[in-house]
Design a protein around this motif. Structure first.
Motif, PDB file in Angstrom:
ATOM      1  N   LEU A 131      56.601 -57.449 -22.777  1.00 45.14           N
ATOM      2  CA  LEU A 131      57.079 -55.598 -22.708  1.00 45.14           C
ATOM      3  C   LEU A 131      58.096 -55.240 -23.221  1.00 45.14           C
ATOM      4  CD1 LEU A 131      57.228 -52.830 -21.150  1.00 45.14           C
ATOM      5  CD2 LEU A 131      57.791 -53.491 -19.089  1.00 45.14           C
ATOM      6  N   SER A 132      58.871 -56.611 -23.320  1.00 46.32           N
ATOM      7  CA  SER A 132      60.721 -55.945 -24.514  1.00 46.32           C
ATOM      8  C   SER A 132      60.259 -56.094 -25.248  1.00 46.32           C
ATOM      9  CB  SER A 132      61.640 -57.166 -23.978  1.00 46.32           C
ATOM     10  OG  SER A 132      61.645 -57.535 -22.453  1.00 46.32           O
ATOM     11  N   LEU A 133      59.276 -56.724 -26.309  1.00 43.92           N
ATOM     12  CA  LEU A 133      58.729 -56.724 -27.539  1.00 43.92           C
ATOM     13  C   LEU A 133      58.663 -55.261 -27.868  1.00 43.92           C
ATOM     14  CD1 LEU A 133      58.971 -58.988 -30.329  1.00 43.92           C
ATOM     15  CD2 LEU A 133      56.524 -58.971 -29.574  1.00 43.92           C
ATOM     16  N   PHE A 134      57.308 -54.766 -26.723  1.00 41.32           N
ATOM     17  CA  PHE A 134      57.368 -53.432 -27.364  1.00 41.32           C
ATOM     18  C   PHE A 134      58.225 -52.622 -27.476  1.00 41.32           C
ATOM     19  CE2 PHE A 134      55.218 -49.347 -26.730  1.00 41.32           C
ATOM     20  CZ  PHE A 134      54.720 -49.049 -27.524  1.00 41.32           C
ATOM     21  N   SER A 135      59.348 -52.736 -26.568  1.00 38.86           N
ATOM     22  CA  SER A 135      60.296 -51.482 -26.160  1.00 38.86           C
ATOM     23  C   SER A 135      61.410 -51.843 -27.200  1.00 38.86           C
ATOM     24  CB  SER A 135      60.594 -52.209 -25.131  1.00 38.86           C
ATOM     25  OG  SER A 135      62.328 -51.083 -24.624  1.00 38.86           O
ATOM     26  N   PHE A 136      61.380 -52.990 -27.773  1.00 34.46           N
ATOM     27  CA  PHE A 136      62.421 -53.129 -29.122  1.00 34.46           C
ATOM     28  C   PHE A 136      62.455 -51.955 -30.668  1.00 34.46           C
ATOM     29  CE2 PHE A 136      64.180 -55.852 -32.684  1.00 34.46           C
ATOM     30  CZ  PHE A 136      65.281 -55.355 -32.583  1.00 34.46           C
ATOM     31  N   CYS A 137      60.885 -52.913 -30.350  1.00 36.81           N
ATOM     32  CA  CYS A 137      59.969 -52.457 -32.280  1.00 36.81           C
ATOM     33  C   CYS A 137      59.533 -51.067 -31.624  1.00 36.81           C
ATOM     34  CB  CYS A 137      58.900 -52.973 -31.766  1.00 36.81           C
ATOM     35  SG  CYS A 137      59.211 -54.513 -31.939  1.00 36.81           S
ATOM     36  N   ASN A 138      59.746 -50.473 -30.572  1.00 33.52           N
ATOM     37  CA  ASN A 138      60.041 -49.048 -29.916  1.00 33.52           C
ATOM     38  C   ASN A 138      60.598 -48.318 -30.399  1.00 33.52           C
ATOM     39  OD1 ASN A 138      58.712 -46.227 -29.305  1.00 33.52           O
ATOM     40  ND2 ASN A 138      58.827 -47.117 -27.576  1.00 33.52           N
ATOM     41  N   PHE A 139      61.725 -48.682 -30.202  1.00 32.65           N
ATOM     42  CA  PHE A 139      63.261 -48.522 -30.582  1.00 32.65           C
ATOM     43  C   PHE A 139      63.241 -48.934 -32.103  1.00 32.65           C
ATOM     44  CE2 PHE A 139      67.403 -50.721 -31.587  1.00 32.65           C
ATOM     45  CZ  PHE A 139      68.248 -49.175 -31.758  1.00 32.65           C
ATOM     46  N   LEU A 140      63.507 -50.022 -32.385  1.00 32.10           N
ATOM     47  CA  LEU A 140      62.974 -49.547 -33.580  1.00 32.10           C
ATOM     48  C   LEU A 140      63.169 -48.467 -34.712  1.00 32.10           C
ATOM     49  CD1 LEU A 140      62.618 -53.510 -34.699  1.00 32.10           C
ATOM     50  CD2 LEU A 140      65.316 -51.864 -34.775  1.00 32.10           C
ATOM     51  N   GLY A 141      60.796 -48.283 -34.051  1.00 29.29           N
ATOM     52  CA  GLY A 141      60.826 -46.790 -35.131  1.00 29.29           C
ATOM     53  C   GLY A 141      61.313 -46.084 -34.772  1.00 29.29           C
ATOM     54  N   GLN A 177      74.429 -45.640 -35.119  1.00 30.55           N
ATOM     55  CA  GLN A 177      73.246 -46.706 -35.899  1.00 30.55           C
ATOM     56  C   GLN A 177      72.921 -48.030 -35.658  1.00 30.55           C
ATOM     57  OE1 GLN A 177      72.116 -44.561 -38.970  1.00 30.55           O
ATOM     58  NE2 GLN A 177      70.916 -42.890 -37.989  1.00 30.55           N
ATOM     59  N   VAL A 178      73.675 -48.699 -35.581  1.00 31.17           N
ATOM     60  CA  VAL A 178      74.221 -50.371 -35.496  1.00 31.17           C
ATOM     61  C   VAL A 178      74.545 -50.444 -33.922  1.00 31.17           C
ATOM     62  CG1 VAL A 178      75.864 -51.763 -36.681  1.00 31.17           C
ATOM     63  CG2 VAL A 178      75.290 -49.540 -38.976  1.00 31.17           C
ATOM     64  N   ALA A 179      75.928 -49.703 -33.653  1.00 29.98           N
ATOM     65  CA  ALA A 179      75.582 -49.582 -32.358  1.00 29.98           C
ATOM     66  C   ALA A 179      74.445 -50.079 -31.539  1.00 29.98           C
ATOM     67  CB  ALA A 179      76.250 -49.505 -31.726  1.00 29.98           C
ATOM     68  N   SER A 180      73.243 -49.332 -31.558  1.00 30.07           N
ATOM     69  CA  SER A 180      72.040 -49.017 -30.806  1.00 30.07           C
ATOM     70  C   SER A 180      71.634 -50.368 -31.630  1.00 30.07           C
ATOM     71  CB  SER A 180      71.739 -47.687 -30.875  1.00 30.07           C
ATOM     72  OG  SER A 180      71.068 -47.437 -32.766  1.00 30.07           O
ATOM     73  N   GLY A 181      71.691 -50.410 -32.521  1.00 33.49           N
ATOM     74  CA  GLY A 181      70.648 -51.782 -33.074  1.00 33.49           C
ATOM     75  C   GLY A 181      70.978 -52.851 -32.558  1.00 33.49           C
ATOM     76  N   TYR A 207      67.094 -44.304 -28.208  1.00 36.93           N
ATOM     77  CA  TYR A 207      68.147 -44.371 -27.264  1.00 36.93           C
ATOM     78  C   TYR A 207      67.075 -44.547 -25.487  1.00 36.93           C
ATOM     79  CZ  TYR A 207      72.376 -45.771 -28.668  1.00 36.93           C
ATOM     80  OH  TYR A 207      73.565 -46.653 -29.348  1.00 36.93           O
ATOM     81  N   SER A 208      66.108 -43.196 -26.051  1.00 34.96           N
ATOM     82  CA  SER A 208      65.065 -44.054 -24.712  1.00 34.96           C
ATOM     83  C   SER A 208      64.249 -44.750 -25.292  1.00 34.96           C
ATOM     84  CB  SER A 208      64.371 -42.076 -25.231  1.00 34.96           C
ATOM     85  OG  SER A 208      63.198 -42.062 -24.622  1.00 34.96           O
ATOM     86  N   GLY A 209      63.569 -44.578 -26.386  1.00 36.03           N
ATOM     87  CA  GLY A 209      62.533 -46.121 -26.803  1.00 36.03           C
ATOM     88  C   GLY A 209      63.255 -47.283 -25.630  1.00 36.03           C
ATOM     89  N   LEU A 210      64.590 -47.421 -26.161  1.00 33.15           N
ATOM     90  CA  LEU A 210      65.106 -48.874 -26.117  1.00 33.15           C
ATOM     91  C   LEU A 210      65.241 -48.876 -24.614  1.00 33.15           C
ATOM     92  CD1 LEU A 210      66.678 -51.213 -27.265  1.00 33.15           C
ATOM     93  CD2 LEU A 210      69.019 -50.256 -26.894  1.00 33.15           C
ATOM     94  N   SER A 211      65.487 -48.108 -23.255  1.00 33.78           N
ATOM     95  CA  SER A 211      65.573 -48.020 -22.253  1.00 33.78           C
ATOM     96  C   SER A 211      64.783 -48.445 -21.346  1.00 33.78           C
ATOM     97  CB  SER A 211      65.039 -46.596 -21.691  1.00 33.78           C
ATOM     98  OG  SER A 211      63.910 -45.637 -22.063  1.00 33.78           O
ATOM     99  N   ALA A 212      63.335 -49.047 -22.198  1.00 34.31           N
ATOM    100  CA  ALA A 212      62.417 -49.715 -21.400  1.00 34.31           C
ATOM    101  C   ALA A 212      62.905 -51.298 -21.233  1.00 34.31           C
ATOM    102  CB  ALA A 212      60.995 -49.717 -22.143  1.00 34.31           C
ATOM    103  N   ALA A 213      63.355 -51.435 -22.764  1.00 38.76           N
ATOM    104  CA  ALA A 213      64.736 -53.141 -22.837  1.00 38.76           C
ATOM    105  C   ALA A 213      65.476 -52.692 -21.761  1.00 38.76           C
ATOM    106  CB  ALA A 213      65.038 -53.415 -23.690  1.00 38.76           C
TER     107      ALA A 213
END
Length: 568
Positions: free
Chosen positions: A389-399, A212-216, A149-155
């Motif tokens: 930036l949104s792409l990096f943030s989303f993939c950062n979240f997935l990682g 996890q599913v909700a965050s995805g 969720y912290s990584g998703l925060s950028a998005a």
């Protein structure tokens, strides 16, 4: 300290509230959204802007004080300090960017950015330490969820910036100045230490899977809405609807305590009393107990835990430990890996510094790209870097989310140490940096996505690994010390290397412009980062080989076993 029965609702309320705090703690990731305004409005060079990026990373990751505070004060005090730091720091930046105050010295803005982003360390430490202690047998999953969720925060912030704030840097800084502190004040009551569950529970796995599913779903939703808004330029009404749906998705983890309230269940079978479970504070005894001498192992556990003590011991030492375990001898000893360490005991261990170096290379090189992502995109012909930036943030979240989940699965099924995944991702990062350096047409978005995933994995692996090797008692200090690898890497690789090379190339291009265009702007920087990733891969392999026996002891039988706390 709440005295609660294991498995009751309050830990899940705290986890649901922690999700919101983790989103707020990602405020440091908004730097690329307003950095261009700092450069244009205040007239900074790229080197000055890059050094502000270093201040951004120093503030975000220098968290030794929050780590110490978590052992001395309740979480609400740590959250309060974080909220005040956010208000003061971003408030000063807003005054400068909005031109409310016409002149501010560079050093004051640098310091204000440090204070502002240091709120991230206070907020993240408060919720991470509290929830890792509330769910000690699922620490990998919890770390993956919270850092995800912290990584998703950028998005999330990019969505707010693009739709509601209409891409206004001054409005974003005002939002950070007031919105984050208000959120901290609201969640203070709910983020608190609770009695950890006594063991693994099938319902718990279902609850984690739901989050996890909700965050995805949230991640996919935010990414798609950002891309569509860039294509169709939504009206204000549509933008507010999009924001409302995002808020509902962020509230999804709170559905678990609601469900547990409506449909209460009992964990224990009828007729079996609920076993006494130590609270998260009781499980991690204070410093005042450090000098007591007690039997180190219960008689029935001597043989099962002996494997953790055999490393480097001769037969006489093993015999002594057997005697200690049976209560025949009482002896003070230094902790073994997997037990609770003091900071002074951990820093003399090779594994501690190997983990730090591997993490330093992984996040230090990754944050260099993140801090310069807008300039990298412009140099390769991308005019609108918001999607990048949104792409990096989303993939950062997935990682982050996937790193915690995947490492937990293979750890329990095959006792493969988590650091194996740091090795794999750093090898991929090596290839990714070579892709960036080549500047081949059409590879920029793919390279950004790969790097975002690998960058995110470093966080979700380091956090549970340091707690498993050195214990939860001083986890806040260990976690924040490891986090110093991020600003250190930003200073060395971004501030000193990338910024200097970029300005040098821009000067060669002439025309009196500080903007550099072309693949040579960052090519040498990417080649250096590729070399660092190769070194990090080797160090990670060495670390994995060293700690493999520890994980075989901790996860023998496919489930986590809390080692006996050593009284040292």
């Amino acid at each position: 300290m709440a005295n609660l029965k294991a498995g009751t609702r309050p830990p899940w309320v705290g986890l649901g509230s922690a999700v919101w705090v983790q989103i707020a703690s990602g405020n440091a990731y908004t730097f690329p959204l307003y950095s261009h305004s700092l450069k244009s409005v205040l007239g900074f060079t790229q080197s000055q802007l890059t050094m502000l990026g270093v201040a951004n990373d120093i503030g975000e990751n220098v968290g030794l004080l929050p780590g110490i505070a978590c052992n001395r004060f309740p979480p609400w005090i740590v959250l309060l300090i974080g909220g005040l730091a956010c208000f003061l720091g971003y408030g000063v930046l807003w005054l400068a960017v909005s031109r409310t105050v016409l002149y501010m010295p560079y050093w004051l803005l640098w310091l204000a950015l440090c204070v502002a982003t240091n709120s991230s360390a206070w907020l993240s430490t408060a919720v991470l330490v509290t929830n890792m202690r509330n769910f000690p047998v699922s620490r990998g999953t919890v770390a993956g969820i919270l850092k995800g969720y912290s990584g998703l925060s950028a998005a999330v912030f990019t969505e707010i910036y693009s739709t509601v704030l209409r891409k206004s840097s001054s409005s974003l800084l005002m939002f950070l100045s007031f919105g984050v502190p208000i959120l901290c004040f609201i969640t203070m009551y709910f983020v608190r230490a609770c009695t950890p569950a006594s063991g693994e529970d099938t319902a718990e796995h279902g609850h984690f899977l739901f989050i996890q599913v909700a965050s995805g779903v949230l991640g996919v939703y935010v990414l798609i809405s950002t891309i569509l808004d860039d294509m169709f330029h939504f009206s204000a009404e549509v933008s507010y609807v999009i924001l409302a749906v995002m808020v509902v998705l962020l509230m999804a983890p709170l559905a678990i305590p609601v469900k547990m309230t409506i449909y209460p269940t009992r964990i224990n079978k009828p007729g079996i009393p609920n076993p006494p479970v130590a609270s998260s504070d009781q499980m991690l005894p204070g410093e005042g107990n450090a000098d007591k001498t007690e039997p180190l192992l219960k008689p029935s556990e001597s043989s099962s835990y002996l494997g953790s003590f055999r490393e480097g011991d001769d037969e006489s030492e093993v015999a002594m430990l057997l005697a200690v375990g049976e209560g025949a001898v009482k002896k003070k000893r230094r902790p073994k890996r997997g037990e609770d360490f003091k900071f002074s005991e951990a820093v003399i261990k090779a594994d501690f510094w190997l983990l730090f170096l591997v993490y330093f290379v992984g996040v230090g090189s990754g944050v260099t790209v993140l801090n310069n992502l807008a300039q990298i995109g412009i140099a390769q012909g991308v005019q609108n870097t918001t999607i990048l930036l949104s792409l990096f943030s989303f993939c950062n979240f997935l990682g982050r989310l996937g790193g915690g989940t995947v490492s937990e699965h293979f750890l329990r099924s095959r006792t493969i140490p988590r650091t194996m995944w740091m090795t794999c991702t750093q090898i991929i990062m090596l290839v990714t940096y070579l892709l960036f350096a080549s500047a081949i047409s059409g590879t920029l978005y793919a390279a950004t996505a790969l790097l975002g995933i690998c960058y995110g994995v470093q966080f979700s692996i380091m956090i549970p690994t340091v707690s498993e090797l050195f214990g939860l008692k001083h986890f806040g200090i260990f976690y924040n010390f490891m986090s110093l690898g991020n600003p250190l890497g930003a200073f060395l690789f971004s501030g000193l290397l990338a910024g200097y090379l970029y300005d040098s190339e821009a000067a060669k291009q002439g025309a009196g412009s500080s903007v550099c265009v072309g693949p040579n702007c960052f090519r040498l920087t990417f080649l250096v980062l590729a070399g660092l990733s190769a070194m990090g891969s080797v160090l990670s392999i060495i670390l994995t080989k060293r700690i493999w026996p520890v994980y075989q002891m901790l996860y023998a039988g496919g489930s986590f076993r809390l080692p006996q706390t050593s009284n040292h």
